[in-house]
Design an enzyme around this catalytic site. Structure first.
Site, PDB file in Angstrom:
ATOM      1  N   PRO A  39       0.776  -1.247   0.000  1.00  0.00           N
ATOM      2  CA  PRO A  39       0.000   0.000   0.000  1.00  0.00           C
ATOM      3  C   PRO A  39       0.807   1.297   0.000  1.00  0.00           C
ATOM      4  CG  PRO A  39       0.011  -0.948   2.180  1.00  0.00           C
ATOM      5  CD  PRO A  39       0.738  -1.923   1.286  1.00  0.00           C
ATOM      6  N   CYS A  40       1.428   1.594  -1.116  1.00  0.00           N
ATOM      7  CA  CYS A  40       2.193   2.840  -1.220  1.00  0.00           C
ATOM      8  C   CYS A  40       1.278   4.059  -1.149  1.00  0.00           C
ATOM      9  CB  CYS A  40       3.041   2.844  -2.488  1.00  0.00           C
ATOM     10  SG  CYS A  40       2.124   2.566  -4.000  1.00  0.00           S
ATOM     11  N   HIS A  41      -0.029   3.870  -1.405  1.00  0.00           N
ATOM     12  CA  HIS A  41      -0.964   4.992  -1.314  1.00  0.00           C
ATOM     13  C   HIS A  41      -1.124   5.476   0.131  1.00  0.00           C
ATOM     14  CE1 HIS A  41      -3.479   1.430  -0.575  1.00  0.00           C
ATOM     15  NE2 HIS A  41      -4.272   2.230   0.103  1.00  0.00           N
TER      16      HIS A  41
END
Length: 161
Positions: free
Chosen positions: A127-129
């Protein structure tokens, strides 16, 4: 040989690549998304890892934190691998700053962390977001800041249910 599969998400199409053993990439179909390079020999096959990834994505977009992880194979430098591992530890519906990740790694800079985050080959599942600027700003999402904002709102709303 890599295979390729398409997924229709509420935010637009997504493309995944993988083989018989693992998912190797997942990205939104977006001109700025450069983390996936397609081999001319990729075949469109519905592999078991793609079915597992679709199940994960369906759960995620229904507003549920998936309780399983598709099999992944990540290729990158040891530094990138360490950043991606930290990303996987950020809980659903929460965020962490680039600086917090840099501190967790030791003497790294937030800018170096941002470079590694930007090369994440598997969107959403890694989850880079969930990584934001020190001032809370939504920075640096290859698939677009609008998508990043949507994903973070989606997770916050789901957590409140």
């Amino acid at each position: 040989m890599l295979a390729i599969w398409h997924y229709d998400s509420p935010l637009g199409g997504m493309t995944m690549t993988g083989d018989e053993t693992a998912l190797t990439a997942l990205c939104f179909d977006h001109p700025a998304q450069v983390s996936v390079q397609y081999d001319i020999d990729c075949l469109s096959l519905k592999l078991p890892v793609f079915e597992e990834t679709v199940r994960w994505l369906d759960s995620y977009f229904r507003g549920q934190a998936p309780d399983f992880m598709p099999s992944l194979r990540l290729e990158g430098t040891p530094f990138r691998q360490s950043v991606w591992e930290i990303l996987r530890e950020i809980p659903y519906g929460t965020t962490k700053t680039y600086g917090q990740i840099a501190t967790q790694l030791g003497r790294m800079s937030a800018q170096a962390v941002g470079g590694a985050v930007g090369h994440n080959p598997i969107a959403l599942i890694i989850p880079c977001h969930r990584v934001i600027g020190a001032d809370g700003s939504l920075t640096g999402y290859a698939a677009g800041i609008e998508r990043k904002a949507w994903l973070l709102r989606h997770e916050q709303l789901a957590k409140r249910r």
